[in-house]
Motif scaffolding. Structure first.
Motif, short mmCIF file in Angstrom:
data_model
loop_
_atom_site.label_atom_id
_atom_site.label_comp_id
_atom_site.label_asym_id
_atom_site.label_seq_id
_atom_site.Cartn_x
_atom_site.Cartn_y
_atom_site.Cartn_z
N THR A 33 0.83 -1.20 0.00
CA THR A 33 0.00 0.00 0.00
C THR A 33 0.87 1.25 0.00
OG1 THR A 33 -0.10 0.02 2.41
CG2 THR A 33 -1.84 -1.18 1.24
N SER A 34 0.25 2.37 -0.36
CA SER A 34 0.91 3.67 -0.27
C SER A 34 0.57 4.29 1.07
CB SER A 34 0.43 4.58 -1.41
OG SER A 34 0.81 4.06 -2.67
N TYR A 35 1.45 5.14 1.57
CA TYR A 35 1.17 5.84 2.82
C TYR A 35 1.94 7.15 2.82
CZ TYR A 35 5.77 4.09 4.34
OH TYR A 35 7.11 3.80 4.44
N VAL A 36 1.55 8.04 3.73
CA VAL A 36 2.28 9.28 3.93
C VAL A 36 2.79 9.31 5.37
CG1 VAL A 36 1.00 10.57 2.18
CG2 VAL A 36 0.18 10.55 4.54
N VAL A 37 3.87 10.05 5.59
CA VAL A 37 4.45 10.14 6.92
C VAL A 37 4.59 11.63 7.27
CG1 VAL A 37 6.80 9.99 5.98
CG2 VAL A 37 6.41 9.49 8.39
N GLY A 38 4.37 11.96 8.53
CA GLY A 38 4.48 13.35 8.94
C GLY A 38 5.05 13.48 10.34
N ILE A 39 5.61 14.65 10.64
CA ILE A 39 6.14 14.96 11.96
C ILE A 39 5.30 16.08 12.56
CG2 ILE A 39 8.16 15.72 13.28
CD1 ILE A 39 9.92 14.77 11.04
N ASP A 40 4.94 15.95 13.83
CA ASP A 40 4.11 16.97 14.45
C ASP A 40 4.55 17.25 15.88
OD1 ASP A 40 2.14 18.88 14.46
OD2 ASP A 40 0.48 17.50 14.74
N GLN A 41 4.19 18.44 16.35
CA GLN A 41 4.26 18.76 17.77
C GLN A 41 2.97 18.21 18.38
OE1 GLN A 41 4.53 22.97 16.84
NE2 GLN A 41 6.53 23.11 17.81
N ILE A 42 3.08 17.07 19.05
CA ILE A 42 1.90 16.37 19.54
C ILE A 42 1.25 17.19 20.67
CG2 ILE A 42 1.01 14.23 20.51
CD1 ILE A 42 2.21 13.85 17.76
N HIS A 170 6.65 18.55 26.49
CA HIS A 170 7.81 17.93 25.84
C HIS A 170 7.61 17.75 24.34
CE1 HIS A 170 8.74 17.10 30.01
NE2 HIS A 170 9.91 16.56 29.68
N MET A 171 6.68 18.50 23.75
CA MET A 171 6.33 18.23 22.35
C MET A 171 7.47 18.51 21.37
SD MET A 171 3.72 21.34 21.40
CE MET A 171 4.30 23.02 21.11
N ASN A 172 8.47 19.29 21.79
CA ASN A 172 9.59 19.60 20.90
C ASN A 172 10.84 18.78 21.21
OD1 ASN A 172 8.34 21.66 19.29
ND2 ASN A 172 8.49 23.04 21.06
N GLN A 173 10.67 17.68 21.95
CA GLN A 173 11.81 16.86 22.36
C GLN A 173 12.08 15.68 21.43
OE1 GLN A 173 13.95 17.79 24.72
NE2 GLN A 173 12.67 19.63 24.90
N LEU A 174 11.49 15.68 20.23
CA LEU A 174 11.76 14.61 19.27
C LEU A 174 13.22 14.67 18.82
CD1 LEU A 174 10.55 12.29 17.52
CD2 LEU A 174 10.19 14.02 15.74
N ARG A 175 13.92 13.55 18.95
CA ARG A 175 15.34 13.49 18.62
C ARG A 175 15.57 12.97 17.21
NH1 ARG A 175 14.86 10.99 23.63
NH2 ARG A 175 15.19 8.96 22.61
N PRO A 176 16.66 13.39 16.55
CA PRO A 176 16.95 12.93 15.19
C PRO A 176 17.05 11.41 15.07
CG PRO A 176 18.34 14.79 15.76
CD PRO A 176 17.61 14.41 17.01
N GLU A 177 17.57 10.76 16.11
CA GLU A 177 17.70 9.29 16.04
C GLU A 177 16.36 8.58 16.11
OE1 GLU A 177 19.05 10.58 20.26
OE2 GLU A 177 19.19 11.33 18.20
N SER A 178 15.28 9.31 16.41
CA SER A 178 13.94 8.72 16.44
C SER A 178 13.25 8.79 15.08
CB SER A 178 13.07 9.43 17.48
OG SER A 178 13.58 9.23 18.79
N ILE A 179 13.95 9.31 14.07
CA ILE A 179 13.40 9.40 12.71
C ILE A 179 13.81 8.14 11.94
CG2 ILE A 179 13.33 10.73 10.58
CD1 ILE A 179 12.16 12.20 12.98
N PRO A 180 12.87 7.25 11.61
CA PRO A 180 13.20 6.00 10.92
C PRO A 180 13.36 6.20 9.40
CG PRO A 180 10.86 6.04 11.44
CD PRO A 180 11.43 7.33 11.95
N GLU A 181 14.56 6.00 8.92
CA GLU A 181 14.83 6.21 7.50
C GLU A 181 13.99 5.31 6.61
OE1 GLU A 181 18.53 6.21 4.25
OE2 GLU A 181 18.92 5.85 6.38
N GLU A 182 13.81 4.04 7.01
CA GLU A 182 13.07 3.10 6.16
C GLU A 182 11.61 3.49 6.00
OE1 GLU A 182 12.59 1.64 10.38
OE2 GLU A 182 14.21 2.51 9.16
N GLY A 186 9.89 4.69 2.14
CA GLY A 186 8.77 4.03 1.48
C GLY A 186 7.53 4.88 1.35
N ALA A 187 7.58 6.14 1.80
CA ALA A 187 6.39 6.98 1.83
C ALA A 187 6.14 7.66 0.49
CB ALA A 187 6.52 8.04 2.92
N SER A 188 4.87 8.06 0.28
CA SER A 188 4.51 8.85 -0.90
C SER A 188 4.81 10.33 -0.69
CB SER A 188 3.02 8.67 -1.22
OG SER A 188 2.73 7.35 -1.60
#
Length: 434
Positions: A33-42, A170-182, A186-188
């Motif tokens: 399937t196709s999917y989209v990925v996004g980053i947000d301040q939760i 803590h919404m801005n505490q997302l670290r670069p190592e938490s970004i999954p390259e794979e 595969g995203a659209s």
């Protein structure tokens, strides 16, 4: 039109009995399937009815927005809970809203990146965020934090005056190592907001966003940026122009943000200016509807069958039945434009303006993902003889975005609770192979 996701239609013949010619052409295994990925301040939007004394005790400015620290936010929240003053708790965030609506429309997967409380109590604001997010939105890649996520309190007094208290947590505490390259590979599309790049000193969110952008560019995944608010852009418009030119493929904005970015008040001309930097533009213009702008190959342009529209660019919608392409994929790129007035003139009563633009963007993302899905499902289709960005023409994408925006305006929350009826065919549909 064929889009990813389950449809409600019933068929006489079993759905497993596919066209025998297509069966010969396609492998037996199931197509991904196709999917989209996004980053947000939760964050969670919390609405409550309070008196003026409540607002004063917490040092808030009546009728205005104030930033509060975590301890104040927790004390405020606990008092609201103990006094049963909370009327609504909605999952919020520009990208969270967009991905949720995408998953509702497509009935398919999206992936949300951000942070979430490690410890979640039933009934808490973090719990409400999970409950108000589509089950088709993949939350498995959220980074856990020992503390609160973002909270935006809307405190309404007896005369309806709204006072806002915002706690980033803590919404801005997302670290670069938490970004999954794979996942990004595969995203659209990768979807971001300008807010991600404006975090406070020492917060890792901007670095995480840039890490995601680098993965997207490495794997040729379109980067989508929604501008968020005109005030963020107006601080340094030239810096944003440079950033967009270097990193962004698709730009979403309203007419105020467009003016702040380009210095042009006309949404059509602002969209045209933005094409100097990006491949596709969505510009919502309130009661004037919405505009889209993009590129197509000169040789394969398609003339509209709708009335030609006047504007700063004469008959600007002449080729709106063309499908959008990335500028780099065109030999002779041609700028194309489309406009649509508010669906049915707009709702009789607008229930909520928050999220209408996010809803429109979710429709655009759905069409882009549908193009990738169809390319994978039917690779030999004539629809993919060229590297198109969208599945549908610019006019049809515009129509779809407009319909979703109307649906959001017509309800209290910025997130759809259910999808729309199947899209109607238009005059252009006969041009395209099914």
């Amino acid at each position: 039109m064929k889009f990813p996701g389950q449809r409600k239609s019933k068929h006489y013949f079993p759905v497993s009995a596919r066209d025998p010619l297509l069966q010969q052409m396609q492998p037996e295994e199931e197509v991904g399937t196709s999917y989209v990925v996004g980053i947000d301040q939760i964050l969670v939007d919390i609405e409550a009815k309070v008196d003026d004394d409540f607002v004063q005790r917490y040092g808030l400015l009546p009728g205005q927005s104030s930033l509060i620290d975590d301890s104040t936010a927790e004390a405020l929240y606990q008092e609201l809970v103990s006094q049963s003053l909370i009327t609504h708790q909605f999952a919020g965030g520009t990208i969270g809203n967009t991905l949720h609506n995408y998953s509702v429309l497509a009935d398919d997967r999206s992936v949300l990146l951000g942070v979430m409380c490690n410890n979640i109590q039933i009934g808490s604001y973090a719990y409400r965020y999970l409950c108000n997010t589509s089950s088709r939105t993949d939350l498995n890649y959220l980074q856990g934090v020992d503390g609160p996520i973002g909270r935006c309190f809307t405190l309404v007094n007896d005369i309806g005056e709204r006072t806002f208290a915002i706690s980033p947590g803590h919404m801005n505490q997302l670290r670069p190592e938490s970004i999954p390259e794979e996942v990004i590979a595969g995203a659209s599309a990768l979807v971001l907001t300008s807010y991600l790049l404006r975090s406070g000193a020492g917060e890792p969110m901007p670095e995480a966003a840039m890490q995601a952008i680098s993965y997207a560019k490495k794997h040729q995944v379109p980067v989508v940026l929604t501008l968020g608010t005109q005030y963020v852009i107006a601080d340094n418009p030239q810096a944003w122009r440079d950033f967009i030119n270097e990193h962004v493929s698709i730009l979403a904005m309203n007419e105020d943000e467009a003016c702040a970015l380009t210095g042009i008040s006309d949404p059509l001309m602002a969209s045209n200016r933005a094409l100097d930097w990006v491949d596709l533009v969505l510009c919502t213009a309130g009661p004037n509807g919405l505009y889209m702008a993009g590129y197509t190959e000169e040789e394969f342009k398609r003339t509209t069958q709708h009335p030609l529209l006047p504007g700063a660019i004469a008959e600007f919608n002449q080729y709106e039945f063309s499908r959008a392409m990335r500028r780099e994929s065109c030999v002779q790129p041609l700028r194309i434009f489309s406009h649509i007035a508010p669906y049915m003139g707009g709702p009789e009563k607008i229930m909520n303006t928050n999220g209408a633009g996010d809803g429109a963007l979710s429709a655009v993302l759905h069409d882009i993902a549908a193009n990738g899905f169809h390319r994978t499902s039917v690779p030999n289709s004539s629809k993919h003889a060229r590297e198109y960005l969208t599945y549908s023409s610019l006019a049809q994408v515009c129509k779809y975005a407009n319909r979703v925006s109307y649906q959001v305006l017509n309800q209290h929350a910025p997130r759809l609770s259910r999808g729309l009826p199947e899209r109607e065919d238009s005059l252009e549909e006969s041009y395209w192979e099914r």
